[in-house]
Design a protein around this motif. Structure first.
Motif, short mmCIF file in Angstrom:
data_model
loop_
_atom_site.label_atom_id
_atom_site.label_comp_id
_atom_site.label_asym_id
_atom_site.label_seq_id
_atom_site.Cartn_x
_atom_site.Cartn_y
_atom_site.Cartn_z
N ARG A 69 0.84 -1.20 0.00
CA ARG A 69 0.00 0.00 0.00
C ARG A 69 0.88 1.27 0.00
NH1 ARG A 69 -5.35 0.80 1.50
NH2 ARG A 69 -5.62 -1.38 2.00
N ASP A 70 2.02 1.19 0.69
CA ASP A 70 2.92 2.35 0.75
C ASP A 70 3.45 2.72 -0.63
OD1 ASP A 70 2.56 2.32 3.46
OD2 ASP A 70 4.44 1.26 3.89
N ALA A 71 3.70 1.71 -1.44
CA ALA A 71 4.19 1.99 -2.80
C ALA A 71 3.10 2.73 -3.58
CB ALA A 71 4.57 0.69 -3.50
N LEU A 72 1.85 2.31 -3.37
CA LEU A 72 0.74 2.97 -4.06
C LEU A 72 0.58 4.41 -3.58
CD1 LEU A 72 -1.88 0.06 -4.09
CD2 LEU A 72 -0.39 0.81 -5.96
N ARG A 73 0.74 4.61 -2.26
CA ARG A 73 0.66 5.98 -1.71
C ARG A 73 1.73 6.86 -2.34
NH1 ARG A 73 -3.77 6.53 0.62
NH2 ARG A 73 -4.27 5.20 2.37
N GLN A 74 2.92 6.29 -2.47
CA GLN A 74 4.02 7.06 -3.07
C GLN A 74 3.66 7.46 -4.51
OE1 GLN A 74 7.83 4.98 -3.09
NE2 GLN A 74 8.72 6.52 -4.46
N ALA A 75 3.07 6.52 -5.24
CA ALA A 75 2.70 6.82 -6.64
C ALA A 75 1.61 7.88 -6.68
CB ALA A 75 2.25 5.53 -7.34
N LEU A 76 0.66 7.80 -5.74
CA LEU A 76 -0.40 8.82 -5.68
C LEU A 76 0.21 10.18 -5.36
CD1 LEU A 76 -3.21 6.91 -3.72
CD2 LEU A 76 -3.26 7.55 -6.16
N ALA A 77 1.17 10.16 -4.43
CA ALA A 77 1.81 11.43 -4.02
C ALA A 77 2.60 12.03 -5.18
CB ALA A 77 2.70 11.19 -2.81
N MET A 78 3.10 11.18 -6.06
CA MET A 78 3.82 11.70 -7.24
C MET A 78 2.85 12.34 -8.23
SD MET A 78 6.48 8.53 -7.93
CE MET A 78 7.30 9.14 -9.41
N GLY A 79 1.55 11.98 -8.12
CA GLY A 79 0.57 12.60 -8.99
C GLY A 79 -0.40 11.66 -9.69
N PRO A 195 7.54 13.20 -4.76
CA PRO A 195 6.20 13.60 -4.36
C PRO A 195 6.25 15.05 -3.84
CG PRO A 195 6.76 11.47 -3.41
CD PRO A 195 8.01 12.02 -4.03
N SER A 196 5.26 15.85 -4.19
CA SER A 196 5.19 17.21 -3.66
C SER A 196 4.45 17.17 -2.33
CB SER A 196 4.43 18.10 -4.64
OG SER A 196 3.10 17.65 -4.73
N LEU A 197 4.61 18.21 -1.52
CA LEU A 197 3.92 18.22 -0.23
C LEU A 197 2.40 18.14 -0.41
CD1 LEU A 197 4.82 18.07 2.63
CD2 LEU A 197 4.63 20.56 2.79
N PRO A 198 1.82 19.02 -1.29
CA PRO A 198 0.37 18.88 -1.50
C PRO A 198 0.02 17.49 -2.04
CG PRO A 198 1.25 20.82 -2.68
CD PRO A 198 2.41 20.12 -2.06
N GLY A 199 0.91 16.95 -2.85
CA GLY A 199 0.68 15.60 -3.39
C GLY A 199 0.59 14.59 -2.27
N MET A 201 -0.21 15.18 0.87
CA MET A 201 -1.45 15.41 1.63
C MET A 201 -2.64 14.78 0.91
SD MET A 201 -0.03 16.85 4.05
CE MET A 201 -1.45 17.16 5.10
N LYS A 202 -2.70 15.02 -0.39
CA LYS A 202 -3.81 14.48 -1.18
C LYS A 202 -3.82 12.96 -1.16
CE LYS A 202 -5.11 15.94 -5.60
NZ LYS A 202 -4.67 16.68 -6.80
N ALA A 203 -2.61 12.39 -1.31
CA ALA A 203 -2.49 10.93 -1.37
C ALA A 203 -2.97 10.30 -0.07
CB ALA A 203 -1.04 10.54 -1.65
N LYS A 204 -2.73 11.00 1.04
CA LYS A 204 -3.13 10.45 2.35
C LYS A 204 -4.64 10.27 2.43
CE LYS A 204 0.40 11.45 5.72
NZ LYS A 204 1.06 12.66 6.23
N LYS A 205 -5.34 11.18 1.77
CA LYS A 205 -6.81 11.15 1.88
C LYS A 205 -7.45 10.20 0.88
CE LYS A 205 -7.15 15.93 3.32
NZ LYS A 205 -6.74 16.89 2.30
N LYS A 206 -6.68 9.81 -0.13
CA LYS A 206 -7.29 8.96 -1.17
C LYS A 206 -7.57 7.56 -0.65
CE LYS A 206 -6.79 10.90 -5.55
NZ LYS A 206 -5.57 11.53 -6.10
N GLU A 207 -8.71 7.07 -1.06
CA GLU A 207 -9.09 5.70 -0.75
C GLU A 207 -8.34 4.76 -1.70
OE1 GLU A 207 -12.10 3.36 0.77
OE2 GLU A 207 -12.71 5.42 1.32
#
Ligand SMILES: Cc1cc2nc3c(=O)[nH]c(=O)nc-3n(C[C@H](O)[C@H](O)[C@H](O)COP(=O)(O)OP(=O)(O)OC[C@H]3O[C@@H](n4cnc5c(N)ncnc54)[C@H](O)[C@@H]3O)c2cc1C
Ligand SMILES: Nc1ncnc2c1ncn2[C@@H]1O[C@H](COP(=O)(O)O)[C@@H](O)[C@H]1O
Lengths: 265, 310
Positions: A69-79, A195-199, A201-207
């Motif tokens: 799941r952490d790898a997916l979070r990282q990818a979400l945080a990248m955009g 990953p950007s900081l807003p990225g 933050m956004k990734a944390k909230k994504k289901e």
């Protein structure tokens, strides 16, 4: 256009991998995990397409244990826009062909225009899943690519296929595909973005929806490949190191050693 | 045991330009094809196959042809050279047939109806023995099996490519401006690699001179390929090529773990670095602590002399 990137979570490239006591797996206790390097390039390539055309959406999928799941979070945080986790007991013991079957199910549901994989995962070093996924889907594939983009737009701005740059000896072959395709990525032209900081933050909230591998009709049985033994590579070192010499003499001595001792010149 | 080996037919030299470099590539491909054909012969009743009729390798027409023949004749094991093309083909072929697949084998033994394969894992940081059920497709690291001296040329059976299976359209070949035109890294017995210590692309002339003398391929660290000093295809390491030559010469390369992952299985490693603490010395058989700009010309001179007297 919708893109799907298959990522695997593997030991970070700076980690010294140690063999576990059982002699057939690695000691996971000291490992920091990351997106496998080629998969990170694949994510970058997909995001570059999205930068160029904001109507593009990028989904990432992984098959693996819950830590993935952490790898997916990282990818979400990248955009990336969405992530899918395929997990469960079966997901942990799948071999390449079974992983490809599980991924194919996800592809059939998500219906991306194309799928990106890494050239090979930095744990099994196989380089199988991309090709096997394409085979399962009945799609063509192009391996070791460094770039892709929609082929020149037609008169109505329509996209007529995708051009793909495949790295080969001495240059690149450009191939065009008119339908869906699986690409395995060698490298992106730019370094994978952080990953950007807003990225973040956004990734944390994504289901991140979770699918059970066995619910996709893939079972763990019948692996065709089994690890019998693992060991560290043979130790090196203890070589002859010459310091502070006259470089002419050193060069002559090295040539002598390579000829007479190593018998290589 | 029926064991097949696939003879690689890369790009026909004519399709690329047909220069010396392409002929060198062809020769290197021939050598690896001979290596795996000899291994196939050692393992069982062997057959060497080549797929003809394509000017340029493409997976589907080649896989279609081999898979159809494999279904008809049921070999137990298919060996493919682990070149970039070979690995592409082998993976798709294994998937098509639904067989076991292991890539980059450096050893193969058949026991009890299965193949035990030696290969590296974790980006080259671990050595593993894996058991593959038969039938299987295995890609074999070039140079892993030394060619028995006087090995006869195998009789090669040609099968036509399955042209109808193609789903892609070739557009063009874009040569890399700085491509070395030397033998491909994966197949080279000697590799001369440069790192950031070389300071800039203009200094590669020195590296090339040595490489030419030694009949070597050029390699580079990622610092060098990322900076655009050298083409990406020359990168050695975790995210580049894995090489296992008889001789690897590292010039001005620090020896980051990701670089080491791609070259520590070389037989003999020579490192030149001005920093005595550089990690590259931990894997070197011969190390020179010093300025490569002083060492390299002197070394090239000495190699010339040695070659002349040989
Ligand atoms: C996910 C990931 C994957 C990676 N994959 C790879 C990979 O595949 N391949 C790879 O190479 N790297 C890879 N890296 C990068 C790696 O971590 C290093 O950054 C890189 O290898 C450094 O290249 P270098 O040794 O040329 O440069 P540096 O580390 O800058 O070293 C230059 C060396 O040159 C020496 N030097 C300088 N001047 C002289 C002189 N005049 N004479 C002699 N010596 C001199 C210096 O002492 C120094 O040791 C990867 C990194 C990551 C994070
Ligand atoms: N468990 C997995 N989940 C998602 N993608 C995977 C998985 N295993 C492999 N892949 C993809 O397939 C590529 C090749 O993997 P491999 O065949 O294991 O070397 C990887 O770089 C990933 O893009």
């Amino acid at each position: 256009m919708k893109l799907l990137v298959c990522v695997k979570q593997t030991p970070d490239s700076t980690v010294r991998v140690k063999v576990a006591g059982d002699g057939r797996s690695i000691d996971a206790s000291q490992i920091t995990w990351a997106i496998s390097p080629y998969d990170e390039y694949a994510v970058e390539l997909a995001l570059e397409r999205k930068d160029a055309d904001p109507s593009t959406t990028v989904a990432v999928v992984t098959v693996g244990p819950t830590r993935s799941r952490d790898a997916l979070r990282q990818a979400l945080a990248m955009g990336c826009d969405e992530a899918i986790l395929v997990t469960g007991a079966a997901a942990e013991s799948l071999d390449g062909l079974a992983v490809a079957r599980a991924l194919a199910k996800v592809v059939e549901e998500a219906k991306p225009a194309l799928v990106l994989c890494g050239r090979q995962a930095s744990d099994d070093d196989q380089g199988l899943v991309g090709q096997a996924l394409a085979e399962t889907l009945g799609w063509p594939h192009v391996s070791t690519i460094t770039k892709f983009r929609p082929a020149d737009a037609g008169p109505a701005g329509s996209v007529d296929g995708i051009d793909v740059w495949r790295e080969v000896e001495g240059g690149h072959e450009v191939w065009r595909t008119s339908g869906p395709v699986v690409l395995t990525v060698q490298k992106s032209e730019k370094e994978p973005r952080y990953p950007s900081l807003p990225g973040i933050m956004k990734a944390k909230k994504k289901e991140i929806p979770e699918k059970d591998a066995s619910s996709l009709g893939v079972d763990a049985g019948g692996a065709k490949l089994e690890i019998v033994k693992m060991e560290p590579p043979p130790a090196r070192g203890g070589g002859k190191i010459v310091k502070d010499g006259d470089m002419k003499q050193t060069a002559a001595e090295l040539v002598r050693l390579l000829r007479e001792e190593a018998k290589i010149l | 045991m029926k064991v097949w080996s696939i003879v690689e037919r890369g790009t026909a030299p004519a399709a690329k330009g047909g220069g010396d470099a392409d002929r060198r590539e062809e020769r290197a491909q021939r050598r690896v094809s001979l290596e795996i054909a000899a291994k196939a012969k050692e393992l069982g009743e062997s057959k060497a196959l080549e797929v003809t009729g394509l000017e340029r390798y493409s997976a589907l027409p080649v896989v279609g042809a081999i898979a159809a023949k494999a279904k008809a004749e049921s070999p137990d094991l298919i060996l493919v050279a682990a070149t970039p093309t070979g690995r592409d083909l082998a993976a798709r072929l294994a998937a098509r047939l639904g067989w076991a697949y292991a890539s980059e084998a450096s050893g193969i033994a058949i026991e009890g109806g299965a193949a035990t394969i030696t290969r590296t894992m974790y980006a080259g940081k671990v050595r593993a023995a894996v058991r593959a059920s038969l039938p299987a497709v295995v890609s074999v690291r070039p140079g892993a099996f030394t060619l028995p001296s006087g090995a006869a040329e195998p009789a090669v059976e040609s099968i036509p490519a399955d042209a109808g299976a193609e789903k892609l359209a070739f557009q063009r070949f874009e040569p890399t401006a700085a491509a070395s035109g030397r033998i491909p890294l994966a197949e080279a017995r000697v590799v001369v690699s440069g790192g950031r210590g070389l300071r800039g692309p203009e200094n590669w002339k020195m590296v090339e001179e040595l490489a030419d003398l030694l009949g070597a391929a050029l390699g580079a660290s990622r610092a060098v390929t990322d900076a655009g000093w050298r083409p990406n295809e020359e990168q050695v390491g975790q995210t580049g090529r894995t090489v296992t030559p008889d001789l690897y010469i590292a010039l001005g390369i620090s020896g980051a773990i990701q670089h080491l992952a791609g070259m520590t299985s070389s037989k003999v490693i020579v490192a030149v670095n001005k920093d005595p603490e550089a990690d590259i010395f931990k894997v070197a058989d011969y190390g020179v602590v010093g300025d490569l700009f002083e060492f390299l010309p002197a070394f090239t001179e000495e190699v010339k002399k040695a070659k002349a007297s040989a």
